[in-house]
Design an enzyme around this catalytic site. Structure first.
Site, PDB file in Angstrom:
ATOM      1  N   CYS A   1     -67.267  -6.786  27.454  1.00  9.73           N
ATOM      2  CA  CYS A   1     -68.099  -5.611  27.182  1.00  9.73           C
ATOM      3  C   CYS A   1     -68.481  -5.548  25.713  1.00  9.73           C
ATOM      4  O   CYS A   1     -69.517  -5.008  25.371  1.00  9.73           O
ATOM      5  CB  CYS A   1     -67.349  -4.354  27.585  1.00  9.73           C
ATOM      6  SG  CYS A   1     -65.717  -4.246  26.846  1.00  9.73           S
TER       7      CYS A   1
ATOM      8  N   GLU B   1     -77.848  -5.680  28.862  1.00 11.30           N
ATOM      9  CA  GLU B   1     -76.593  -6.433  28.820  1.00 11.30           C
ATOM     10  C   GLU B   1     -76.692  -7.664  29.724  1.00 11.30           C
ATOM     11  O   GLU B   1     -76.986  -7.536  30.911  1.00 11.30           O
ATOM     12  CB  GLU B   1     -75.443  -5.538  29.291  1.00 11.30           C
ATOM     13  CG  GLU B   1     -74.098  -6.199  29.125  1.00 11.30           C
ATOM     14  CD  GLU B   1     -72.941  -5.347  29.637  1.00 11.30           C
ATOM     15  OE1 GLU B   1     -73.051  -4.796  30.752  1.00 11.30           O
ATOM     16  OE2 GLU B   1     -71.924  -5.256  28.931  1.00 11.30           O
TER      17      GLU B   1
HETATM   18  P1  NAD Z   1     -69.266  -3.134  38.251  1.00 17.50           P
HETATM   19  O1  NAD Z   1     -69.771  -1.844  37.744  1.00 17.50           O
HETATM   20  O2  NAD Z   1     -70.133  -3.940  39.128  1.00 17.50           O
HETATM   21  O3  NAD Z   1     -67.898  -2.942  39.042  1.00 17.50           O
HETATM   22  C1  NAD Z   1     -66.792  -2.295  38.447  1.00 17.50           C
HETATM   23  C2  NAD Z   1     -65.914  -1.725  39.546  1.00 17.50           C
HETATM   24  O4  NAD Z   1     -66.613  -0.669  40.196  1.00 17.50           O
HETATM   25  C3  NAD Z   1     -65.558  -2.730  40.641  1.00 17.50           C
HETATM   26  O5  NAD Z   1     -64.208  -2.537  41.013  1.00 17.50           O
HETATM   27  C4  NAD Z   1     -66.507  -2.343  41.762  1.00 17.50           C
HETATM   28  O6  NAD Z   1     -66.062  -2.705  43.035  1.00 17.50           O
HETATM   29  C5  NAD Z   1     -66.539  -0.826  41.593  1.00 17.50           C
HETATM   30  N1  NAD Z   1     -67.689  -0.169  42.227  1.00 17.50           N
HETATM   31  C6  NAD Z   1     -68.897  -0.688  42.514  1.00 17.50           C
HETATM   32  N2  NAD Z   1     -69.688   0.247  43.102  1.00 17.50           N
HETATM   33  C7  NAD Z   1     -68.960   1.379  43.179  1.00 17.50           C
HETATM   34  C8  NAD Z   1     -69.221   2.707  43.660  1.00 17.50           C
HETATM   35  N3  NAD Z   1     -70.379   3.048  44.204  1.00 17.50           N
HETATM   36  N4  NAD Z   1     -68.244   3.633  43.545  1.00 17.50           N
HETATM   37  C9  NAD Z   1     -67.069   3.322  42.990  1.00 17.50           C
HETATM   38  N5  NAD Z   1     -66.744   2.085  42.535  1.00 17.50           N
HETATM   39  C10 NAD Z   1     -67.688   1.122  42.605  1.00 17.50           C
HETATM   40  O7  NAD Z   1     -68.843  -3.970  36.942  1.00 17.50           O
HETATM   41  P2  NAD Z   1     -68.339  -5.484  36.881  1.00 17.50           P
HETATM   42  O8  NAD Z   1     -69.499  -6.374  37.117  1.00 17.50           O
HETATM   43  O9  NAD Z   1     -67.097  -5.632  37.698  1.00 17.50           O
HETATM   44  O10 NAD Z   1     -67.884  -5.581  35.350  1.00 17.50           O
HETATM   45  C11 NAD Z   1     -68.740  -5.913  34.308  1.00 17.50           C
HETATM   46  C12 NAD Z   1     -69.181  -4.670  33.572  1.00 17.50           C
HETATM   47  O11 NAD Z   1     -68.038  -3.974  33.060  1.00 17.50           O
HETATM   48  C13 NAD Z   1     -70.036  -4.960  32.352  1.00 17.50           C
HETATM   49  O12 NAD Z   1     -71.103  -4.052  32.294  1.00 17.50           O
HETATM   50  C14 NAD Z   1     -69.091  -4.722  31.193  1.00 17.50           C
HETATM   51  O13 NAD Z   1     -69.718  -4.412  29.986  1.00 17.50           O
HETATM   52  C15 NAD Z   1     -68.246  -3.618  31.705  1.00 17.50           C
HETATM   53  N6  NAD Z   1     -66.975  -3.578  30.983  1.00 17.50           N
HETATM   54  C16 NAD Z   1     -66.723  -2.533  30.121  1.00 17.50           C
HETATM   55  C17 NAD Z   1     -65.550  -2.513  29.390  1.00 17.50           C
HETATM   56  C18 NAD Z   1     -65.241  -1.403  28.434  1.00 17.50           C
HETATM   57  O14 NAD Z   1     -64.069  -1.209  28.109  1.00 17.50           O
HETATM   58  N7  NAD Z   1     -66.204  -0.643  27.936  1.00 17.50           N
HETATM   59  C19 NAD Z   1     -64.619  -3.536  29.545  1.00 17.50           C
HETATM   60  C20 NAD Z   1     -64.913  -4.574  30.430  1.00 17.50           C
HETATM   61  C21 NAD Z   1     -66.086  -4.574  31.158  1.00 17.50           C
END
Ligand code: NAD
Length: 492
Positions: A284, A385
């Site tokens: 992130c 991103e």
């Molecule tokens: P994502 O948003 O696709 O998924 C994250 C989680 O949300 C997963 O467990 C997914 O199954 C769940 N999810 C998906 N749809 C949902 C819904 N409708 N309701 C509830 N939960 C739902 O993200 P990703 O692709 O797994 O991770 C990458 C992203 O995470 C990038 O944008 C990255 O920048 C961010 N990230 C942020 C940090 C931080 O600390 N700020 C750290 C790591 C990653």
């Protein structure tokens, strides 16, 4: 092949659907384990177990000091199994073993730190302005917390939430990413050894819509703590608002790494490379926009390209590997799409710019480390991103220009400033709108350092003393110590 189960009420439980899905090793492209395909019924069961543990039995009756001791034992259990847990993470997310092993070795610190904090959560006595009353405040756990995590650093990002939530006395239901669920289930299985009572920590694996969404909406969940993309975060924020739930969101970024011409250029080159190519750019806080002063642009790009060219790709378990595969097929397509978009927008490929098909890449999905020049900050490649090994280089004229470009983006998670002028370091750090600024370094995190986003990068802070506030409610207790009884129809 390993077949996992859900973890509910301190026990392994088969999913209500009776189905499992495959989880793939991103380097070998082979299925290595099966993950339970949870659904709303499993969420219901897990929320009920967590709610029961919150109000009844061992956890509810523990003193905060006893809770702290449990947290410290969780730290010990993780320390004992750090290598094994790191291997499971690499199998699932393809990140370098050297990085995951570093994360896992460091992970116990979150449990030691918040374990120490568990019995320092104090209320206040309020010198209330009304005669005949004694007024105190108490800080109580928010309740059952729904924790939703992404695939890039599953256990690290879980610890940032789990440790303060438990220290506050909450119980939790965790929904890890469908791409990297195994390490969270492995950790859950160890918690009994640390003395965590049944029901305090529950894990329901599955897809976002089938498990994440019902978890956010479940009436027994008081707070949702989410890390993931801004799109999902937005969706969760809306769903939680409808149910009037507390939410904290750690979302994405488009972080600038700002290099002034008075910087130590060798250190800056290293910092910029680690900011974007470490973890294959799947972090992130990736420093995906390099803002470089015009006066050193060509020399700096040349040095960057020379160093990035030496990066070795290959098996993430090998110590000599610098860049591993992209974790998921969808992410791989997305990274390559963004490179195409950038080219169409007029960016020049100074390095990479395509899929990697080196023999050492095995059957994994690899993208060449990519450096794009001639990028303007209003291009999509500079605004959105990518979450991959793609660096956009944007020149700036002076300090004011650098700050303006750094802030001209909807995200605000991290930023790097490279300069040998201490006054400039203070000035620029002060003006960049991001939750973290690193000066002459990049990508450092600590359990003590508050972390989170401004603007579209999120709501709330993790790590540090105040992160525990995200899991506590303040209650005011009024005791009548002699106030006279007055008219029942008038508020006192
Ligand atoms: P994502 O948003 O696709 O998924 C994250 C989680 O949300 C997963 O467990 C997914 O199954 C769940 N999810 C998906 N749809 C949902 C819904 N409708 N309701 C509830 N939960 C739902 O993200 P990703 O692709 O797994 O991770 C990458 C992203 O995470 C990038 O944008 C990255 O920048 C961010 N990230 C942020 C940090 C931080 O600390 N700020 C750290 C790591 C990653």
């Amino acid at each position: 092949m390993k077949k996992y189960n859900l973890f509910i009420g301190g026990e392994e439980v088969t999913p209500a659907s009776g189905n499992w899905f495959d989880t793939e090793n991103p380097y070998t492209a082979e299925t290595w384990a099966q993950i339970p395909n949870g659904n709303a019924d499993d969420v219901d069961k897990a929320a009920a177990a967590a709610h029961h543990a919150l109000h009844n039995g061992t956890w509810a009756e523990m003193t905060p000091t006893e809770r702290g001791a449990v947290l410290r034992r969780i730290g010990d259990v993780i320390a004992e199994r750090a290598e094994q847990l790191a291997e499971v993470e690499v199998l699932d997310n393809g990140k370098l073993f050297s990085e995951m092993s570093g994360q896992l070795t460091y992970l116990p610190q979150w449990f030691y730190y918040y374990g120490g904090l568990a019995d320092k959560i104090e209320g206040t006595v309020v010198p209330v302005d009304k005669k005949g009353y004694f007024l105190y405040t108490q800080r109580q756990p928010k309740g059952v917390v729904g924790i939703i995590t992404p695939w890039n650093s599953p256990l690290l990002l879980l610890a940032w939430k789990l440790a303060p939530a438990l220290a506050a006395g909450c119980t939790v239901v965790i929904k890890p990413s469908e791409f990297t669920s195994a390490s969270t289930l492995e950790l859950a299985a160890l918690l009994g050894d640390a003395g965590v009572p049944p029901g305090v920590v529950n894990v329901v694996t599955g897809y976002g819509r089938e498990v994440g969404a019902p978890l956010v909406e479940h009436p027994l969940i008081s707070k949702v703590s989410f890390t993931g993309s801004d799109q999902t975060g937005r969706h969760i924020n809306v769903a939680a608002a409808d149910k009037l739930k507390h939410v904290s969101l750690e979302l994405g970024g488009k972080s600038p790494n700002v290099v002034f011409d008075d910087a130590d250029l060798e250190a800056a080159v290293n910092g910029v490379i680690s900011g974007i190519f470490a973890a294959t750019g799947q972090t992130c806080i990736a420093g995906s926009r390099l803002l470089v002063q015009e006066t050193i642009h060509d020399e700096f790009v040349e040095r960057l390209v020379a160093l990035a060219r030496t990066a070795r790709m290959g098996d993430p378990m090998e110590e000599s590997t610098d860049i591993g595969p992209v974790t998921t097929a969808a992410q791989y397509d997305k990274v390559l799409d963004y490179i195409d978009i950038a080219k169409k927008e007029g960016a020049t490929v100074a390095l990479g710019g395509r899929a990697a098909d080196r023999p050492e890449c095995g059957r994994g999905r690899f993208v060449e480390p990519t450096i794009l020049t001639n990028v303007r900050n209003d291009m999509r490649i500079a605004q959105e991103e990518v979450f991959g090994p793609v660096l956009s280089v944007i020149p700036f004229a002076d300090e004011a220009d650098a700050v303006a470009i750094a802030n001209d983006v909807r995200f605000g998670l991290g930023a790097g400033v490279w300069t040998s002028d201490i006054a400039r370091a203070f000035r620029v750090s002060n003006r960049i709108a991001s939750g973290t600024v690193w000066v002459n370094t990049y990508r450092a995190v600590s359990y003590m350092a508050p972390f989170g986003g401004m603007k579209d990068s999120g709501i709330g802070r993790e790590n540090g003393l105040h992160a525990i506030d995200e899991f506590l409610e303040t209650k005011s207790v009024w005791i009548n110590t002699g106030a006279p009884s007055t008219s029942p129809f008038v508020m006192r």
